[in-house]
Design a protein around this motif. Structure first.
Motif, PDB file in Angstrom:
ATOM      1  N   ASN A  82       1.207  13.192   4.352  1.00  0.00           N
ATOM      2  CA  ASN A  82       2.666  13.189   4.295  1.00  0.00           C
ATOM      3  C   ASN A  82       3.264  12.821   5.650  1.00  0.00           C
ATOM      4  N   THR A  83       2.667  13.365   6.717  1.00  0.00           N
ATOM      5  CA  THR A  83       3.128  13.040   8.072  1.00  0.00           C
ATOM      6  C   THR A  83       2.936  11.558   8.375  1.00  0.00           C
ATOM      7  N   ILE A  84       1.788  11.034   7.976  1.00  0.00           N
ATOM      8  CA  ILE A  84       1.497   9.616   8.181  1.00  0.00           C
ATOM      9  C   ILE A  84       2.489   8.757   7.407  1.00  0.00           C
ATOM     10  N   GLY A  85       2.800   9.173   6.185  1.00  0.00           N
ATOM     11  CA  GLY A  85       3.779   8.450   5.382  1.00  0.00           C
ATOM     12  C   GLY A  85       5.142   8.402   6.051  1.00  0.00           C
ATOM     13  N   GLU A  86       5.531   9.511   6.684  1.00  0.00           N
ATOM     14  CA  GLU A  86       6.814   9.544   7.385  1.00  0.00           C
ATOM     15  C   GLU A  86       6.806   8.593   8.578  1.00  0.00           C
ATOM     16  N   GLU A  87       5.704   8.581   9.323  1.00  0.00           N
ATOM     17  CA  GLU A  87       5.617   7.708  10.490  1.00  0.00           C
ATOM     18  C   GLU A  87       5.612   6.233  10.090  1.00  0.00           C
ATOM     19  N   LEU A  88       4.989   5.947   8.950  1.00  0.00           N
ATOM     20  CA  LEU A  88       4.922   4.560   8.470  1.00  0.00           C
ATOM     21  C   LEU A  88       6.146   4.180   7.636  1.00  0.00           C
ATOM     22  N   GLU A  89       6.981   5.178   7.344  1.00  0.00           N
ATOM     23  CA  GLU A  89       8.124   4.990   6.443  1.00  0.00           C
ATOM     24  C   GLU A  89       7.646   4.429   5.102  1.00  0.00           C
ATOM     25  N   SER A  90       6.564   5.031   4.616  1.00  0.00           N
ATOM     26  CA  SER A  90       5.937   4.608   3.363  1.00  0.00           C
ATOM     27  C   SER A  90       5.412   5.842   2.641  1.00  0.00           C
ATOM     28  N   THR A  91       6.136   6.307   1.639  1.00  0.00           N
ATOM     29  CA  THR A  91       5.734   7.498   0.902  1.00  0.00           C
ATOM     30  C   THR A  91       4.522   7.193   0.033  1.00  0.00           C
ATOM     31  N   PRO A  92       3.418   7.947   0.189  1.00  0.00           N
ATOM     32  CA  PRO A  92       2.197   7.668  -0.577  1.00  0.00           C
ATOM     33  C   PRO A  92       2.432   7.666  -2.081  1.00  0.00           C
ATOM     34  N   SER A  93       1.938   6.634  -2.747  1.00  0.00           N
ATOM     35  CA  SER A  93       1.976   6.487  -4.212  1.00  0.00           C
ATOM     36  C   SER A  93       3.371   6.283  -4.789  1.00  0.00           C
ATOM     37  N   SER A  94       4.353   6.062  -3.907  1.00  0.00           N
ATOM     38  CA  SER A  94       5.708   5.818  -4.408  1.00  0.00           C
ATOM     39  C   SER A  94       5.840   4.373  -4.882  1.00  0.00           C
ATOM     40  N   GLU A  95       6.857   4.104  -5.688  1.00  0.00           N
ATOM     41  CA  GLU A  95       7.065   2.755  -6.210  1.00  0.00           C
ATOM     42  C   GLU A  95       7.417   1.794  -5.081  1.00  0.00           C
ATOM     43  N   ALA A  96       6.735   0.672  -5.048  1.00  0.00           N
ATOM     44  CA  ALA A  96       7.016  -0.353  -4.033  1.00  0.00           C
ATOM     45  C   ALA A  96       8.155  -1.236  -4.507  1.00  0.00           C
ATOM     46  N   ARG A  97       9.147  -1.416  -3.649  1.00  0.00           N
ATOM     47  CA  ARG A  97      10.337  -2.181  -4.033  1.00  0.00           C
ATOM     48  C   ARG A  97      10.482  -3.469  -3.228  1.00  0.00           C
ATOM     49  N   VAL A  98       9.448  -3.812  -2.464  1.00  0.00           N
ATOM     50  CA  VAL A  98       9.489  -5.047  -1.672  1.00  0.00           C
ATOM     51  C   VAL A  98       8.268  -5.896  -2.006  1.00  0.00           C
ATOM     52  N   LYS A 126       3.038  -2.325 -12.454  1.00  0.00           N
ATOM     53  CA  LYS A 126       3.249  -1.264 -11.468  1.00  0.00           C
ATOM     54  C   LYS A 126       2.826  -1.711 -10.069  1.00  0.00           C
ATOM     55  N   SER A 127       3.653  -1.381  -9.084  1.00  0.00           N
ATOM     56  CA  SER A 127       3.331  -1.624  -7.683  1.00  0.00           C
ATOM     57  C   SER A 127       3.659  -0.362  -6.897  1.00  0.00           C
ATOM     58  N   ILE A 128       2.711   0.108  -6.092  1.00  0.00           N
ATOM     59  CA  ILE A 128       2.916   1.344  -5.336  1.00  0.00           C
ATOM     60  C   ILE A 128       2.594   1.133  -3.859  1.00  0.00           C
ATOM     61  N   ASN A 129       3.142   2.019  -3.040  1.00  0.00           N
ATOM     62  CA  ASN A 129       2.841   2.027  -1.610  1.00  0.00           C
ATOM     63  C   ASN A 129       1.591   2.855  -1.366  1.00  0.00           C
ATOM     64  N   VAL A 130       0.666   2.282  -0.620  1.00  0.00           N
ATOM     65  CA  VAL A 130      -0.578   2.985  -0.298  1.00  0.00           C
ATOM     66  C   VAL A 130      -0.794   2.905   1.215  1.00  0.00           C
ATOM     67  N   ASN A 131      -0.964   4.056   1.828  1.00  0.00           N
ATOM     68  CA  ASN A 131      -1.239   4.113   3.262  1.00  0.00           C
ATOM     69  C   ASN A 131      -2.746   4.217   3.470  1.00  0.00           C
ATOM     70  N   PHE A 132      -3.367   3.080   3.709  1.00  0.00           N
ATOM     71  CA  PHE A 132      -4.823   3.007   3.795  1.00  0.00           C
ATOM     72  C   PHE A 132      -5.337   3.449   5.157  1.00  0.00           C
ATOM     73  N   LEU A 133      -6.454   4.157   5.133  1.00  0.00           N
ATOM     74  CA  LEU A 133      -7.244   4.386   6.333  1.00  0.00           C
ATOM     75  C   LEU A 133      -8.179   3.193   6.474  1.00  0.00           C
ATOM     76  N   PHE A 134      -8.062   2.446   7.561  1.00  0.00           N
ATOM     77  CA  PHE A 134      -8.884   1.257   7.769  1.00  0.00           C
ATOM     78  C   PHE A 134     -10.179   1.660   8.460  1.00  0.00           C
ATOM     79  N   VAL A 135     -11.293   1.508   7.755  1.00  0.00           N
ATOM     80  CA  VAL A 135     -12.618   1.836   8.284  1.00  0.00           C
ATOM     81  C   VAL A 135     -13.429   0.545   8.375  1.00  0.00           C
TER      82      VAL A 135
END
Length: 210
Positions: A82-98, A126-135
């Motif tokens: 949730n904190t990461i989502g706030e920093e990225l301004e991207s709520t996890p699993s929320s609907e993507a509008r762009v 369906k399109s959603i926002n996903v905040n990926f951990l890049f490994v």
């Protein structure tokens, strides 16, 4: 010790489980604990259990089957997402509008400098926002159950499926083992987009361009 932290009887019940299941149970307990000496003791115990299993901590052989891949992500909790989502301004699993576009800008999070990037994942309508951990050591890309459910799978969560990740069609897999709590971006995506990655450690930022 761990018995005093977790409780004698709960720990006995965990000992009856598989090693992987026991680690998962202890991780869930650790996520609810405040930062302090007891949390540090429990985290060290979890790390020791992982070492005993000879599990991969931050790497895997490139020939490993996607469903067998494992990476030890202990330091990222559901609250952190949730904190990461706030920093990225991207709520996890929320609907993507762009519409997906580049460059993509992400962050370096936490003491381990974990790399997180916000991407758009689509399936059918369906399109959603996903905040990926890049490994960088992961050959494949994975989505956690919550992300797949948001894409319309409901309770029938597949272990493998086809989606579009930020404009690129690809096969992804279900996050499992010791990284089930994160969406994981692998080298398959970076190879497909022929991506250029720039990491700015002083600013704690990452940029992915094509």
């Amino acid at each position: 010790d761990v018995e005093n932290i977790v409780g004698k009887e709960p720990l006995r019940e965990m000992d009856k489980r598989t090693p992987s299941s026991k680690v998962s149970a202890l991780r869930k307990i650790s996520e609810q604990m405040p930062i302090g000496p007891e949390l540090a003791v429990l985290q060290r115990h979890i790390v020791n259990l992982m070492c005993e299993q000879r599990s991969s901590l931050d790497f895997a052989a490139p020939t490993v089957a996607p469903h067998l891949y494992d990476v030890f992500i202990l330091d990222i909790t559901s609250g952190d997402l949730n904190t990461i989502g706030e920093e990225l301004e991207s709520t996890p699993s929320s609907e993507a509008r762009v519409t997906p576009s580049f460059p993509v800008r992400g962050i370096l999070f936490g003491q381990a400098q974990r790399i997180f990037v916000p991407l758009i994942v689509s399936r059918r309508s369906k399109s959603i926002n996903v905040n990926f951990l890049f490994v960088t050591a992961s050959p494949n890309t994975y989505l956690r159950q919550e992300s797949l459910a948001a894409l319309g799978f409901g309770e029938n969560i597949p272990t493998e499926t086809n989606v579009v990740v930020h404009g690129t069609a690809m096969t992804i897999y279900l996050s499992s083992n010791h990284f089930e709590n994160v969406d994981l971006l692998g080298q398959d995506f970076m190879t497909a987009i022929r991506g250029l990655v720039t990491i700015d450690y002083p600013l704690k930022e990452i940029t992915i361009n094509v």
